[in-house]
Design a protein around this motif. Structure first.
Motif, short mmCIF file in Angstrom:
data_model
loop_
_atom_site.label_atom_id
_atom_site.label_comp_id
_atom_site.label_asym_id
_atom_site.label_seq_id
_atom_site.Cartn_x
_atom_site.Cartn_y
_atom_site.Cartn_z
N MET A 22 0.83 -1.19 0.00
CA MET A 22 0.00 0.00 0.00
C MET A 22 0.88 1.25 0.00
N THR A 23 0.38 2.26 -0.64
CA THR A 23 1.06 3.55 -0.60
C THR A 23 0.73 4.24 0.72
N ASN A 24 1.48 5.29 1.04
CA ASN A 24 1.21 6.04 2.27
C ASN A 24 -0.19 6.65 2.26
N LEU A 25 -0.63 7.12 1.12
CA LEU A 25 -1.97 7.70 1.01
C LEU A 25 -3.04 6.65 1.35
N GLU A 26 -2.89 5.47 0.82
CA GLU A 26 -3.86 4.40 1.08
C GLU A 26 -3.81 3.95 2.53
N ARG A 27 -2.62 3.89 3.10
CA ARG A 27 -2.52 3.52 4.52
C ARG A 27 -3.24 4.54 5.40
N CYS A 28 -3.12 5.80 5.07
CA CYS A 28 -3.81 6.84 5.84
C CYS A 28 -5.33 6.73 5.67
N ARG A 29 -5.77 6.43 4.47
CA ARG A 29 -7.21 6.25 4.23
C ARG A 29 -7.77 5.11 5.07
N ARG A 30 -6.94 4.10 5.34
CA ARG A 30 -7.38 2.93 6.11
C ARG A 30 -7.01 3.05 7.60
N SER A 31 -6.55 4.22 7.99
CA SER A 31 -6.17 4.51 9.38
C SER A 31 -5.06 3.59 9.91
N SER B 162 2.27 11.61 2.80
CA SER B 162 3.23 12.14 1.83
C SER B 162 4.26 11.10 1.41
N CYS B 163 4.85 11.33 0.27
CA CYS B 163 5.87 10.47 -0.31
C CYS B 163 7.12 10.50 0.56
N ASP C 86 1.22 13.77 -1.78
CA ASP C 86 0.69 12.53 -1.24
C ASP C 86 1.18 11.37 -2.11
N GLU C 87 1.50 10.27 -1.45
CA GLU C 87 2.06 9.12 -2.15
C GLU C 87 0.94 8.20 -2.65
N THR D 95 -0.45 5.70 -5.98
CA THR D 95 0.20 4.76 -6.90
C THR D 95 0.82 5.51 -8.08
N LEU D 96 0.07 6.43 -8.66
CA LEU D 96 0.58 7.19 -9.80
C LEU D 96 1.79 8.03 -9.41
N HIS D 97 1.76 8.55 -8.20
CA HIS D 97 2.91 9.34 -7.75
C HIS D 97 4.16 8.48 -7.68
N VAL D 98 4.05 7.29 -7.10
CA VAL D 98 5.21 6.39 -6.97
C VAL D 98 5.74 6.00 -8.34
N LEU D 99 4.86 5.68 -9.27
CA LEU D 99 5.27 5.12 -10.56
C LEU D 99 5.61 6.15 -11.63
N ARG D 100 5.14 7.41 -11.45
CA ARG D 100 5.39 8.38 -12.51
C ARG D 100 5.69 9.78 -12.02
N ASP D 101 4.95 10.29 -11.05
CA ASP D 101 4.99 11.71 -10.74
C ASP D 101 6.01 12.14 -9.70
N CYS D 102 6.51 11.22 -8.90
CA CYS D 102 7.56 11.55 -7.94
C CYS D 102 8.78 12.01 -8.73
N LYS D 103 9.51 12.98 -8.20
CA LYS D 103 10.67 13.47 -8.95
C LYS D 103 11.67 12.34 -9.22
N PHE D 104 11.74 11.37 -8.33
CA PHE D 104 12.60 10.20 -8.52
C PHE D 104 12.14 9.40 -9.74
#
Length: 129
Positions: free
Chosen positions: A1-10, A16-17, A24-25, A27-36
């Motif tokens: 799970m991404t950090n965003l999803e973990r927060c949604r599930r408490s 954040s990434c 916010d981290e 799935t799309l952020h991890v795979l494409r939008d993160c500067k890394f």
């Protein structure tokens, strides 16, 4: 799970990434939008043909790249093979960073992605029909 999803599930504390700490981290952020991740994808420039590569939503982005049969001539491997291999390496790099505190460089991810794509193509070509 991404950090965003973990927060949604408490079950998480911060959405954040952990790599760039700017968004916010998802799935799309991890795979494409993160500067890394963006640095990794830009190694393939100008192979990243689509002008919408960095703007499509997750589903459209995945579908358009998985169906792209353009040949990466430098390696003689179809784009979709590279694309899937890089996705896997980005996810693994993120998990190594988050869970084991082992950072990787974009070059590491890119090199591993190329290696895995070559291995896949070799195994595909050698497999019995």
């Amino acid at each position: 799970m991404t950090n965003l999803e973990r927060c949604r599930r408490s079950v998480g504390h911060h959405p954040s990434c952990t790599i760039c700490d700017t968004q916010d981290e998802s799935t799309l952020h991890v795979l494409r939008d993160c500067k890394f991740a963006r640095e990794v994808w830009l190694y393939f420039s100008p192979v990243v043909y689509s002008p919408t590569f960095f703007t499509e939503n997750l589903q459209a982005w995945l579908i358009s790249n998985i169906h792209c049969h353009a040949l990466v001539s430098k390696y003689s491997i179809p784009w979709y093979t590279f694309f899937i291999s890089i996705l896997w390496q980005l996810w693994k790099a993120r998990n190594e960073h988050v869970f084991n505190s082992v950072p990787q460089s974009p070059t590491d991810v890119w090199s591993k992605g190329i290696f895995w794509a070559h291995c896949y193509m070799e195994s595909f070509l050698l497999s019995p029909t």
